[in-house]
Design a protein around this motif. Structure first.
Motif, mmCIF file in Angstrom:
data_model
loop_
_atom_site.group_PDB
_atom_site.id
_atom_site.type_symbol
_atom_site.label_atom_id
_atom_site.label_comp_id
_atom_site.label_asym_id
_atom_site.label_seq_id
_atom_site.Cartn_x
_atom_site.Cartn_y
_atom_site.Cartn_z
ATOM 1 N N PHE A 75 0.619 -1.169 0.060
ATOM 2 C CA PHE A 75 -0.008 0.078 -0.056
ATOM 3 C C PHE A 75 0.939 1.310 0.232
ATOM 4 O O PHE A 75 0.713 2.220 -0.577
ATOM 5 C CB PHE A 75 -0.918 -0.009 1.349
ATOM 6 N N ARG A 76 2.152 1.119 0.885
ATOM 7 C CA ARG A 76 2.957 2.305 0.686
ATOM 8 C C ARG A 76 3.666 2.814 -0.460
ATOM 9 O O ARG A 76 3.671 3.882 -0.967
ATOM 10 C CB ARG A 76 4.014 1.978 1.821
ATOM 11 N N ILE A 77 3.996 1.496 -1.341
ATOM 12 C CA ILE A 77 4.531 1.806 -2.741
ATOM 13 C C ILE A 77 3.665 2.147 -3.785
ATOM 14 O O ILE A 77 4.065 1.737 -4.997
ATOM 15 C CB ILE A 77 5.828 0.933 -2.754
ATOM 16 N N ARG A 78 2.277 1.611 -3.240
ATOM 17 C CA ARG A 78 1.278 1.687 -4.401
ATOM 18 C C ARG A 78 1.426 0.819 -5.563
ATOM 19 O O ARG A 78 1.093 0.934 -6.582
ATOM 20 C CB ARG A 78 1.312 3.151 -5.001
ATOM 21 N N ARG A 79 1.741 -0.577 -5.178
ATOM 22 C CA ARG A 79 1.561 -1.722 -5.860
ATOM 23 C C ARG A 79 0.385 -2.556 -5.180
ATOM 24 O O ARG A 79 0.728 -4.052 -5.022
ATOM 25 C CB ARG A 79 3.010 -2.611 -5.779
ATOM 26 N N GLU A 80 -0.634 -2.145 -4.982
ATOM 27 C CA GLU A 80 -1.916 -2.846 -4.241
ATOM 28 C C GLU A 80 -2.384 -3.952 -5.268
ATOM 29 O O GLU A 80 -2.986 -4.978 -4.756
ATOM 30 C CB GLU A 80 -3.092 -2.006 -3.917
ATOM 31 N N TRP A 81 -2.023 -3.778 -6.592
ATOM 32 C CA TRP A 81 -2.621 -4.671 -7.615
ATOM 33 C C TRP A 81 -2.125 -6.165 -7.451
ATOM 34 O O TRP A 81 -2.675 -6.978 -7.938
ATOM 35 C CB TRP A 81 -2.270 -4.187 -9.033
ATOM 36 N N MET A 88 7.131 -12.346 -0.586
ATOM 37 C CA MET A 88 8.281 -12.152 -0.375
ATOM 38 C C MET A 88 9.121 -12.036 -2.036
ATOM 39 O O MET A 88 10.164 -11.398 -2.020
ATOM 40 C CB MET A 88 9.145 -12.990 0.415
ATOM 41 N N ALA A 89 8.694 -12.687 -3.034
ATOM 42 C CA ALA A 89 9.317 -12.564 -4.174
ATOM 43 C C ALA A 89 9.692 -11.449 -4.879
ATOM 44 O O ALA A 89 10.935 -11.140 -5.184
ATOM 45 C CB ALA A 89 8.560 -13.374 -5.414
ATOM 46 N N PRO A 90 8.903 -10.116 -4.668
ATOM 47 C CA PRO A 90 9.304 -8.909 -5.264
ATOM 48 C C PRO A 90 10.414 -8.253 -4.408
ATOM 49 O O PRO A 90 11.306 -7.604 -4.999
ATOM 50 C CB PRO A 90 7.927 -7.951 -5.365
ATOM 51 N N LEU A 91 10.291 -8.424 -3.144
ATOM 52 C CA LEU A 91 11.599 -8.085 -2.227
ATOM 53 C C LEU A 91 12.875 -8.547 -2.453
ATOM 54 O O LEU A 91 13.700 -7.843 -2.771
ATOM 55 C CB LEU A 91 10.856 -8.357 -0.774
ATOM 56 N N VAL A 92 12.782 -9.960 -2.773
ATOM 57 C CA VAL A 92 13.915 -10.453 -3.264
ATOM 58 C C VAL A 92 14.346 -10.022 -4.538
ATOM 59 O O VAL A 92 15.713 -9.685 -4.704
ATOM 60 C CB VAL A 92 13.872 -12.009 -3.239
ATOM 61 N N LEU A 93 13.520 -9.860 -5.495
ATOM 62 C CA LEU A 93 13.621 -9.444 -6.756
ATOM 63 C C LEU A 93 14.259 -7.994 -6.964
ATOM 64 O O LEU A 93 15.278 -7.661 -7.402
ATOM 65 C CB LEU A 93 12.572 -9.573 -7.822
ATOM 66 N N THR A 94 13.782 -7.175 -5.618
ATOM 67 C CA THR A 94 14.147 -5.824 -5.487
ATOM 68 C C THR A 94 15.951 -5.924 -5.177
ATOM 69 O O THR A 94 16.546 -5.053 -5.789
ATOM 70 C CB THR A 94 13.468 -5.123 -4.630
ATOM 71 N N ARG A 95 15.953 -6.775 -4.152
ATOM 72 C CA ARG A 95 17.315 -6.820 -3.788
ATOM 73 C C ARG A 95 18.508 -7.275 -4.858
ATOM 74 O O ARG A 95 19.606 -6.816 -4.698
ATOM 75 C CB ARG A 95 17.255 -8.054 -2.422
ATOM 76 N N TRP A 96 18.074 -8.263 -5.667
ATOM 77 C CA TRP A 96 18.762 -8.836 -6.545
ATOM 78 C C TRP A 96 19.135 -7.667 -7.906
ATOM 79 O O TRP A 96 19.619 -7.652 -8.904
ATOM 80 C CB TRP A 96 18.127 -10.025 -7.342
#
Length: 452
Positions: A372-378, A422-430
């Motif tokens: 919700f904070r980063i506006r990726r609610e979809w 968790m997948a988007p968070l890991v992908l962001t880290r990578w």
């Protein structure tokens, strides 16, 4: 050791922790009282009678969540993005009108389903009572979201407490008088929500504009949460899109959390339904507490100026709460089976599986909020819809296991959701996606229309 204790006490004194504890206290009282009401029904009614009561509880909750359409979450997010307290109040008033409309529509649709599905005929009368109560109950829960949006955390928790206490008093009263399952459902699903909604409405009406303009509403909140400093959403179109996403997620969550009992009523016996309903009611206490805690910290997540750092904080919080529930899973299972009596025979395995699934929900509920904070609610409705499909497929595939089948389905759905969140968070880290700016000096809110 002293340093660790000092850090622990400093975290407990933080506004978000204090707000969470206040809301969870009221919710704990409400959850415990609702659980006692279900136990009274389980020990008073026959197996068939409690099976009907279990279906009624599921239908009541389903109606409330369908009618909600995520408006409680919308209330908190839009109040946080309002330019001032008066604008926040106006938005909540408009959302309240929408809540009444959605409640009536959801009630009619679910009532028609209860009437037309042949296999629900043994539970029809109780289910229709539960639908009517759900329409009122969703209004009570909206007052909870509105009060949290105005940072009135103690009254928000009190509404939950009033709902639960009213339920146990009314159900116990029906049991003492010797009334049947229909009267118990009227007390549990209709009269108790009326009392809670009336209390919440009174508190909101007393929350006047002059009080809003004066600043922080109580000792729980200090300058860390300054809602009026948050900029408005990019556009009305963006707000509308977010509302649709939240609505789809709310409806899907309702199916996930209540569709298992209804699905079991279609493919299982009355004994299976009674056993699973009893197990679900005990495990649901974790679910309510998880939801209360996550909703209490949502306003703080929305005002965070460093989403990447906030995400790391949420992971630690979610992991800690999940581990806490997992440690308690075994004693809760043993105690629950003992308390349930004859209805609890065969409930140990379903209860244990549900407790593990809802412990994972603690991690999910907390960490989902960063989107919700980063506006990726979809992303959230896509995850929950997938959970529903997994739960249904696994339950049907394992229908031969009776009351254990939907519990396995719920657990399988949560395992998938943990990976998906968790997948988007890991992908962001990578460095594969750029939803979170990694540099502290570049930590800003991404455009909601950019889906990298």
């Amino acid at each position: 050791m002293k340093r660790l204790l000092d850090q622990a006490f400093s975290r407990i004194k933080a506004p978000r922790a204090r707000a969470g504890m206040v809301v969870m206290l009221g919710t704990s009282v409400g959850a415990a009282a609702s659980f006692i009401a279900a136990i009274v029904a389980a020990r008073t009614l026959s197996i068939d009678g409690f099976a009907a009561f279990g279906v009624g509880m599921a239908v009541n909750s389903l109606t409330m969540q369908f009618a909600d359409l995520g408006l409680g979450t919308v209330a908190m997010t839009e109040a946080a993005e309002a330019e001032g307290a008066h604008q926040a109040r106006a938005k909540l008033a408009r959302l309240a009108v929408r809540r009444v409309t959605s409640a009536l529509v959801a009630g009619v649709v679910i009532a028609l389903a209860m009437i037309t599905i042949p296999s629900l005929e043994p539970y029809r009368e109780v289910a229709l009572i539960a639908v009517g109560g759900g329409i009122i109950g969703c209004l009570a829960l909206f007052t909870v979201g509105a009060l949290q949006a105005f940072r009135r955390f103690a009254p928000a928790g009190a509404v939950q407490g009033v709902l639960g206490v009213s339920r146990v008093v009314l159900v116990a009263g029906a049991a003492v008088v010797g009334l049947g399952v229909e009267a118990m459902m009227i007390g549990y699903g209709v009269l108790a929500p009326v009392v809670a909604a009336a209390y919440g409405a009174v508190v909101l009406f007393r929350h006047r504009r002059s009080e809003l303009a004066e600043g922080p509403s109580g000792p729980v909140v200090d300058a860390e949460l300054d809602l009026e400093s948050i900029p408005m959403a990019d556009s009305r179109r963006s707000d509308s899109r977010r509302r649709r996403h939240i609505a789809v997620m709310a409806v899907s969550s309702a199916l996930l959390l209540n569709g298992d009992v209804l699905l079991l009523s279609l493919i299982g016996s009355a004994s299976d339904v009674a056993t699973y309903s009893a197990a679900w009611r005990i495990a649901a206490g974790l679910l309510l507490l998880n939801s209360a805690f996550s909703s209490a910290i949502l306003p703080f997540v929305l005002v965070s100026d460093r989403p990447w750092a906030e995400m790391h904080k949420l992971i630690r919080i979610g992991f800690g709460v999940a581990v806490f529930w997992l440690v308690l899973a075994a004693p809760i299972t043993f105690a629950g089976v003992w308390v349930l009596g004859s209805v609890g025979e065969g409930a140990a395995v379903p209860l244990a599986l549900l407790l593990v699934a809802f412990a994972l929900d603690a991690f999910l509920f907390v960490n989902m909020q960063i989107y919700f904070r980063i506006r990726r609610e979809w992303l959230l409705p896509a995850i929950v819809i997938s959970e529903v499909l997994i739960m249904v497929v696994v339950t049907i595939a394992m229908s031969g296991l009776g009351a254990t089948a939907p519990a396995i389905g719920q657990l399988a759905a949560r395992v998938f959701a943990c990976v998906a969140v968790m997948a988007p968070l890991v992908l962001t880290r990578w460095g594969r996606i750029d939803w979170f700016p990694l540099r502290p000096d570049a930590d800003a809110l991404p455009d909601s229309s950019d889906r990298a």
